[in-house]
Design an enzyme around this catalytic site. Sequence first.
Site, short mmCIF file in Angstrom:
data_model
loop_
_atom_site.label_atom_id
_atom_site.label_comp_id
_atom_site.label_asym_id
_atom_site.label_seq_id
_atom_site.Cartn_x
_atom_site.Cartn_y
_atom_site.Cartn_z
N THR A 1 1.90 6.42 35.15
CA THR A 1 2.90 7.49 35.05
C THR A 1 2.27 8.79 34.59
O THR A 1 1.28 8.78 33.85
CB THR A 1 4.01 7.06 34.06
OG1 THR A 1 4.81 8.20 33.75
CG2 THR A 1 3.45 6.52 32.76
N ASP A 2 2.90 9.91 34.96
CA ASP A 2 2.42 11.21 34.47
C ASP A 2 2.62 11.35 32.96
O ASP A 2 2.05 12.23 32.33
CB ASP A 2 3.12 12.37 35.21
CG ASP A 2 4.63 12.39 35.07
OD1 ASP A 2 5.19 11.49 34.42
OD2 ASP A 2 5.26 13.34 35.60
N GLU A 3 3.47 10.46 32.37
CA GLU A 3 3.74 10.58 30.93
C GLU A 3 2.49 10.30 30.09
O GLU A 3 2.46 10.64 28.90
CB GLU A 3 4.87 9.64 30.51
CG GLU A 3 6.18 10.05 31.15
CD GLU A 3 7.42 9.51 30.46
OE1 GLU A 3 7.33 9.08 29.30
OE2 GLU A 3 8.48 9.51 31.10
N TYR B 1 6.47 4.10 24.84
CA TYR B 1 6.34 3.78 26.27
C TYR B 1 5.07 4.41 26.84
O TYR B 1 4.23 3.72 27.45
CB TYR B 1 7.58 4.26 27.06
CG TYR B 1 7.34 4.33 28.55
CD1 TYR B 1 7.19 3.17 29.32
CD2 TYR B 1 7.22 5.57 29.21
CE1 TYR B 1 6.94 3.24 30.69
CE2 TYR B 1 6.98 5.64 30.57
CZ TYR B 1 6.84 4.47 31.31
OH TYR B 1 6.58 4.54 32.66
N LYS C 1 1.61 2.65 28.37
CA LYS C 1 1.10 2.86 29.74
C LYS C 1 -0.32 3.42 29.69
O LYS C 1 -1.17 3.06 30.52
CB LYS C 1 2.03 3.81 30.51
CG LYS C 1 3.41 3.26 30.83
CD LYS C 1 3.42 2.07 31.77
CE LYS C 1 3.05 2.42 33.19
NZ LYS C 1 3.17 1.23 34.08
#
Length: 339
Positions: free
Chosen positions: A125-127, A153, A157
């Site tokens: 994810t870009d997060e 979260y 990741k």
Amino acid sequence: MKLLVTGGAGFIGGNFIHDTLERYPEDIVVCVDKLTYAGNMETLFPIYDNENFHFEKADIADAPAIKAIFEKHKPDVVINFAAESHVDRSIEDPGIFLTTNILGTQVLLDASREFGVKRYHQVSTDEVYGDLPLDRPDLLFTEETPIHTSSPYSASKAGADLLCQAYSRTYKMPLTISRCSNNYGPYHFPEKLIPLMLINAMQDKPLPVYGKGENVRDWLYVVDHCRAIDLIVRNGTPGEVYNIGGHNERTNIDVVKTILRQLGKSESLINYVTDRPGHDMRYGIDPAKINKELGWLPETKFEDGLHLTIEWYKNNESWWQNVLDGEYQNYYDKMYGDR
Ligand code: NAD
Ligand code: DAU
């Protein structure tokens, strides 16, 4: 080709399996899913009778179960979508995020290595890049942006990504990673912004917008994400990270007002509520690498994708009613009751 797809009873994995079996009818797909609250067999009903589709209920963090599945199916390719995926839940209870997202990834990496899979793909994810300031629209996340996480979260990741990169270097595993921005489309679990807002609006319930609704997300139609993953798995360079996004940044309040407009509902339904702790301000992806190396471009404009999504939710009320009738109602009351 035989693909082992984890998390296929969820939103993006489910869309990926539908798209793959339609575009590559000769391929075999084995879906491995624990069926957590976010996993829904109804998402897979349309392809359940396809003889090239197999389903295995298992936890990716359960090493003996995963090994047995690899032994039975001997996949060529592993694509790991399975994850605890909701930021707000990770703030309430981080533990399961570390177990599934980090240890589960390790179990899959070990099995992929032992059984010599030709490609392992990690759906990230870009997060993992943290966030960008609102007053610097010139800044975008590239594959070189340092990892800098905000929530349990995103930290989980990022941990999985680092583990993948370590396996790639140490064991020379043929492995790729993709980091995508926010997806929307059919089969999206209604705890997430777009399905939550559109289902609430359809039922004339308040729309809980965090803070002032100024946070920016970079929205991509889910099928465009699936096509990007397909290209990376088939043509991407092992060891590489690919960002995926469509230059479609919008504030949350703009998204919510667009949904209300498309549904013909009043803005008086908007309810500003207490902000998410540690709330990331802005995500913005630079997808130049995947465009240049693999020729990927998003095909769906936001207004068209949103229209398709709204039509899908209108035509598939039983899918989301079944979700709302379950454990999700307790979650909703807990998260939004006194907010
Ligand atoms: P989702 O929550 O809708 O689905 C997750 C699926 O994984 C569910 O079917 C669930 O049952 C399954 N699962 C959870 N824990 C498991 C376990 N321990 N073992 C086996 N299966 C398990 O998630 P999503 O939105 O479809 O996201 C899929 C992947 O894409 C995730 O890795 C997420 O981090 C990533 N991602 C999501 C977005 C987005 O906007 N939704 C954007 C970029 C990346
Ligand atoms: O960027 C990719 C990520 O996008 C994925 O890795 C995650 O799995 C996915 O859940 C998503 O994370 P976000 O936190 O951006 O998505 P969410 O739909 O939860 O929230 C989108 C924005 O809307 C965010 O700024 C918070 C806000 N929001 C969300 C909810 C659920 C609200 O204002 N009200 C809400 O009720």
